[in-house]
Write a protein that holds these residues in place. Structure first.
Motif, mmCIF file in Angstrom:
data_model
loop_
_atom_site.group_PDB
_atom_site.id
_atom_site.type_symbol
_atom_site.label_atom_id
_atom_site.label_comp_id
_atom_site.label_asym_id
_atom_site.label_seq_id
_atom_site.Cartn_x
_atom_site.Cartn_y
_atom_site.Cartn_z
ATOM 1 N N GLU A 258 -11.194 -5.258 5.104
ATOM 2 C CA GLU A 258 -11.441 -4.032 5.182
ATOM 3 C C GLU A 258 -10.307 -3.306 4.736
ATOM 4 O O GLU A 258 -10.214 -2.030 4.398
ATOM 5 C CB GLU A 258 -11.720 -3.700 6.798
ATOM 6 N N LEU A 259 -8.809 -3.661 5.066
ATOM 7 C CA LEU A 259 -7.667 -3.049 4.639
ATOM 8 C C LEU A 259 -7.397 -2.848 3.129
ATOM 9 O O LEU A 259 -7.193 -1.818 2.612
ATOM 10 C CB LEU A 259 -6.428 -4.037 5.056
ATOM 11 N N GLU B 224 0.745 -1.077 0.080
ATOM 12 C CA GLU B 224 -0.093 0.034 -0.131
ATOM 13 C C GLU B 224 0.832 1.300 0.024
ATOM 14 O O GLU B 224 1.940 1.284 0.771
ATOM 15 C CB GLU B 224 -0.694 -0.109 1.196
ATOM 16 N N GLY B 225 0.593 2.143 -0.793
ATOM 17 C CA GLY B 225 1.339 3.506 -0.818
ATOM 18 C C GLY B 225 2.380 3.717 -1.935
ATOM 19 O O GLY B 225 2.645 4.484 -2.106
ATOM 20 N N HIS B 226 2.810 2.401 -2.412
ATOM 21 C CA HIS B 226 3.976 2.458 -3.362
ATOM 22 C C HIS B 226 3.454 3.165 -4.829
ATOM 23 O O HIS B 226 4.622 3.808 -5.057
ATOM 24 C CB HIS B 226 4.314 0.889 -3.675
ATOM 25 N N ILE C 227 -9.653 0.422 2.278
ATOM 26 C CA ILE C 227 -9.073 1.461 3.017
ATOM 27 C C ILE C 227 -7.913 1.720 1.723
ATOM 28 O O ILE C 227 -7.750 2.875 1.494
ATOM 29 C CB ILE C 227 -8.246 1.197 4.339
ATOM 30 N N GLN C 228 -7.231 0.754 1.456
ATOM 31 C CA GLN C 228 -6.301 1.076 0.155
ATOM 32 C C GLN C 228 -7.041 1.681 -1.035
ATOM 33 O O GLN C 228 -6.314 2.612 -1.680
ATOM 34 C CB GLN C 228 -5.286 -0.206 -0.225
ATOM 35 N N ALA C 229 -7.929 1.075 -1.345
ATOM 36 C CA ALA C 229 -8.892 1.642 -2.640
ATOM 37 C C ALA C 229 -9.266 3.037 -2.291
ATOM 38 O O ALA C 229 -8.888 3.709 -3.323
ATOM 39 C CB ALA C 229 -10.074 0.613 -2.666
ATOM 40 N N GLN C 230 -9.740 3.718 -1.160
ATOM 41 C CA GLN C 230 -10.103 4.903 -0.977
ATOM 42 C C GLN C 230 -8.746 5.531 -0.945
ATOM 43 O O GLN C 230 -8.773 6.738 -1.666
ATOM 44 C CB GLN C 230 -10.670 4.887 0.220
ATOM 45 N N ASN D 247 -4.672 -6.477 -6.490
ATOM 46 C CA ASN D 247 -4.623 -8.012 -6.315
ATOM 47 C C ASN D 247 -3.975 -8.443 -4.962
ATOM 48 O O ASN D 247 -3.447 -7.539 -4.162
ATOM 49 C CB ASN D 247 -3.468 -8.334 -7.358
ATOM 50 N N LYS D 248 -3.950 -9.684 -4.600
ATOM 51 C CA LYS D 248 -3.714 -10.298 -3.386
ATOM 52 C C LYS D 248 -4.427 -9.792 -2.296
ATOM 53 O O LYS D 248 -3.864 -10.132 -1.215
ATOM 54 C CB LYS D 248 -2.119 -10.042 -3.153
ATOM 55 N N VAL D 249 -5.482 -9.411 -2.396
ATOM 56 C CA VAL D 249 -6.227 -9.042 -0.947
ATOM 57 C C VAL D 249 -6.699 -10.269 -0.198
ATOM 58 O O VAL D 249 -6.865 -10.111 0.918
ATOM 59 C CB VAL D 249 -7.574 -8.345 -1.534
ATOM 60 N N ASN D 250 -6.545 -11.607 -0.589
ATOM 61 C CA ASN D 250 -6.887 -12.618 0.181
ATOM 62 C C ASN D 250 -5.553 -12.846 1.156
ATOM 63 O O ASN D 250 -5.624 -13.560 2.254
ATOM 64 C CB ASN D 250 -6.869 -13.890 -0.562
ATOM 65 N N SER D 251 -4.313 -12.320 0.901
ATOM 66 C CA SER D 251 -3.294 -12.078 1.676
ATOM 67 C C SER D 251 -3.261 -11.192 2.968
ATOM 68 O O SER D 251 -2.427 -11.266 3.731
ATOM 69 C CB SER D 251 -2.137 -11.944 0.899
ATOM 70 N N LEU D 252 -4.590 -10.344 2.851
ATOM 71 C CA LEU D 252 -4.319 -9.255 3.985
ATOM 72 C C LEU D 252 -4.986 -9.766 5.211
ATOM 73 O O LEU D 252 -5.835 -11.032 4.994
ATOM 74 C CB LEU D 252 -5.299 -8.029 3.428
ATOM 75 N N GLN D 253 -4.934 -9.423 6.202
ATOM 76 C CA GLN D 253 -5.628 -9.817 7.585
ATOM 77 C C GLN D 253 -7.238 -9.349 7.411
ATOM 78 O O GLN D 253 -7.850 -10.329 8.048
ATOM 79 C CB GLN D 253 -4.874 -9.071 8.906
ATOM 80 N N SER D 254 -7.523 -8.635 6.754
ATOM 81 C CA SER D 254 -8.930 -8.274 6.795
ATOM 82 C C SER D 254 -9.263 -7.564 5.337
ATOM 83 O O SER D 254 -8.448 -6.885 4.676
ATOM 84 C CB SER D 254 -9.262 -7.245 7.697
#
Length: 123
Positions: free
Chosen positions: A64-65, A33-35, A68-71, A55-62
């Motif tokens: 919701e993260l 995120e933020g790169h 947040i990155q999309a916004q 991509n790789k949203v299944n690797s996040l803890q939630s």
């Protein structure tokens, strides 16, 4: 270009298209995120995009993260761009000595319980 209906350009985040595309899709990494704000030409690719896929949203803890990155991306770009959330699921594939593709259960039996190293062209 005249011979194809669709041309898919994959610059691998290290390049951008050498012709004017109709639609530009930028793939962002959920684990980075933020790169898009700090790296060239990733920032340029993000700013030129019509659609972003995280991509790789299944690797996040939630999940919701990912929202947040999309916004954050929308705020950074200053536009309400369509953002798709995608998963990266590793699936094994193997062939027998004759080159015939093995079924999923046979491949699963080959790798189940083993340590597996997956090499991707990143990120």
């Amino acid at each position: 270009e005249r011979e194809a209906d669709i041309i898919l350009w994959d610059g691998g985040n290290n390049d951008f298209c050498f012709f004017k595309p109709t639609v530009t899709i930028c793939v962002a990494d959920a684990l980075r995120e933020g790169h898009e704000e700090h790296y060239y030409p990733g920032e340029i690719n993000m700013r030129m995009s019509d659609i972003v896929m995280i991509n790789k949203v299944n690797s996040l803890q939630s999940s919701e993260l990912a929202s947040i990155q999309a916004q954050h991306i929308r705020d950074f770009l200053g536009k309400d761009i369509p953002i798709i959330l995608g998963k990266s699921i590793v699936t094994p594939e193997a062939r027998d000595p004759t080159g015939q593709l093995l079924g999923d259960s046979a491949v699963k039996d080959m790798v189940y319980g083993k340590n597996v190293l997956v090499i991707d062209d990143g990120p």
